[in-house]
Design an enzyme around this catalytic site. Structure first.
Site, PDB file in Angstrom:
ATOM      1  N   LYS A   1       7.997  -6.881   9.520  1.00  0.00           N
ATOM      2  CA  LYS A   1       7.618  -7.528   8.254  1.00  0.00           C
ATOM      3  C   LYS A   1       8.680  -8.519   7.792  1.00  0.00           C
ATOM      4  O   LYS A   1       8.380  -9.453   7.043  1.00  0.00           O
ATOM      5  CB  LYS A   1       7.343  -6.476   7.167  1.00  0.00           C
ATOM      6  CG  LYS A   1       5.968  -5.809   7.280  1.00  0.00           C
ATOM      7  CD  LYS A   1       5.709  -4.894   6.102  1.00  0.00           C
ATOM      8  CE  LYS A   1       4.328  -4.249   6.148  1.00  0.00           C
ATOM      9  NZ  LYS A   1       3.238  -5.212   5.956  1.00  0.00           N
TER      10      LYS A   1
ATOM     11  N   THR B   1      -2.821   1.628   6.448  1.00  0.00           N
ATOM     12  CA  THR B   1      -2.513   2.317   5.197  1.00  0.00           C
ATOM     13  C   THR B   1      -3.550   2.032   4.116  1.00  0.00           C
ATOM     14  O   THR B   1      -3.834   2.882   3.273  1.00  0.00           O
ATOM     15  CB  THR B   1      -1.105   1.918   4.702  1.00  0.00           C
ATOM     16  OG1 THR B   1      -0.170   2.039   5.773  1.00  0.00           O
ATOM     17  CG2 THR B   1      -0.660   2.823   3.561  1.00  0.00           C
TER      18      THR B   1
ATOM     19  N   ARG C   1       0.808  -1.201   0.000  1.00  0.00           N
ATOM     20  CA  ARG C   1       0.000   0.000   0.000  1.00  0.00           C
ATOM     21  C   ARG C   1       0.855   1.269   0.000  1.00  0.00           C
ATOM     22  O   ARG C   1       0.616   2.190  -0.780  1.00  0.00           O
ATOM     23  CB  ARG C   1      -0.938   0.003   1.229  1.00  0.00           C
ATOM     24  CG  ARG C   1      -2.163  -0.875   1.111  1.00  0.00           C
ATOM     25  CD  ARG C   1      -1.856  -2.352   0.972  1.00  0.00           C
ATOM     26  NE  ARG C   1      -1.156  -2.886   2.153  1.00  0.00           N
ATOM     27  CZ  ARG C   1      -0.482  -4.034   2.166  1.00  0.00           C
ATOM     28  NH1 ARG C   1      -0.366  -4.774   1.064  1.00  0.00           N
ATOM     29  NH2 ARG C   1       0.118  -4.468   3.265  1.00  0.00           N
TER      30      ARG C   1
ATOM     31  N   THR D   1       3.069   4.152   8.968  1.00  0.00           N
ATOM     32  CA  THR D   1       3.903   4.140   7.767  1.00  0.00           C
ATOM     33  C   THR D   1       3.976   5.529   7.152  1.00  0.00           C
ATOM     34  O   THR D   1       3.109   6.387   7.370  1.00  0.00           O
ATOM     35  CB  THR D   1       3.345   3.177   6.699  1.00  0.00           C
ATOM     36  OG1 THR D   1       2.076   3.669   6.246  1.00  0.00           O
ATOM     37  CG2 THR D   1       3.208   1.764   7.248  1.00  0.00           C
TER      38      THR D   1
ATOM     39  N   CYS E   1      -0.098   1.467  12.851  1.00  0.00           N
ATOM     40  CA  CYS E   1       0.231   0.459  11.843  1.00  0.00           C
ATOM     41  C   CYS E   1       0.068  -0.881  12.523  1.00  0.00           C
ATOM     42  O   CYS E   1       0.547  -1.069  13.648  1.00  0.00           O
ATOM     43  CB  CYS E   1       1.654   0.641  11.324  1.00  0.00           C
ATOM     44  SG  CYS E   1       2.199  -0.707  10.233  1.00  0.00           S
TER      45      CYS E   1
END
Length: 237
Positions: free
Chosen positions: A165, A85, A48, A125, A194
């Site tokens: 991540k 996001t 995104r 983010t 987030c």
């Protein structure tokens, strides 16, 4: 009770944690008192933030819209996406289905307002920050957002992409540095904006000055779908 549909995989661990939170927050004495939930895990949806910062890169919207429609067809009576996001595309996603679609950004702003907060800091983010998603939602509730500086934002992105991540533990020094800078700039609480950052709160047991947007989404999902909410989750901050 309504069946909840989750557009998952954005990222995969955050989706699993959302399901855990929903189960933990539901005041159920038997299996049968929990919500029916349909999770469509699609980690191959294009990033995104990458698309928001560079529209020439693949858009996540077609995949997300198709997933939302599939969940509705499977019987979901309420939808959500545990990815902050992705709410840049909220209006298109909500308009693609005929069932309610929870907005975790707006719900987080409402939670802060009820708690009496005035100057929430934002950890999110760069895509989320650049679109002003939280800033606009906070302003609508009479709140003033406090943002990291350029170096602080780089630390947030490193926490999200280089650590969580990538399947690594979040670096506590990065998190401490950016949190302290927000407090020095006058914030009266910090929003984990987030869903990857939600995993830091889960692992580290952060104090009440942090509000996790994923916890807000979980709370509202339980309420909107008609399940009883445990008393200890009535207030999240």
């Amino acid at each position: 009770m309504k069946t909840l549909g989750i557009i998952g995989g954005l990222g995969p661990m955050a989706t699993a944690y959302l399901l855990q939170l929903i189960i933990e927050m539901t005041d159920a004495k038997t299996d049968q008192e929990h919500l029916d939930v349909i999770v469509f895990d699609r980690p191959n949806v294009p990033d995104r933030t990458a698309h928001i910062l560079d529209p020439q890169k693949p858009s996540p919207l077609p995949s997300m819209t198709a997933t939302a429609k599939t969940l509705e067809q499977l019987g979901a009576g309420c939808l959500c996406a545990p990815c902050v996001t992705s709410h840049y595309f909220y209006r298109e996603l909500a308009d693609s289905v005929s069932v309610p679609f929870l907005n975790m950004v707006e719900e987080t702003a409402k939670e802060l307002k009820v708690a009496g907060k005035k100057h929430p800091g934002i950890l999110a983010t760069t895509g989320t920050v650049s679109t002003g998603l939280f800033q606009s939602a906070f302003e609508a509730q009479g709140l003033t957002a406090v943002l990291p500086d350029e170096q602080g934002q780089k630390l947030v992105m490193s926490l999200i992409y280089d650590d969580i991540k990538a399947g690594k533990p979040a670096d506590p020094e990065k998190f401490r540095e950016v949190s302290e800078a927000l407090h020095q700039n006058g914030c009266d609480c910090i929003v984990l904006g987030c869903t990857e950052l939600s995993l830091i709160k889960k692992a580290a047991g952060l104090g009440p000055e942090y509000l996790d947007a994923l916890e807000v989404l979980s709370k509202r999902a339980v309420e909107v779908c008609g399940a009883p909410l445990k008393q200890e989750y009535k207030k999240l901050i």
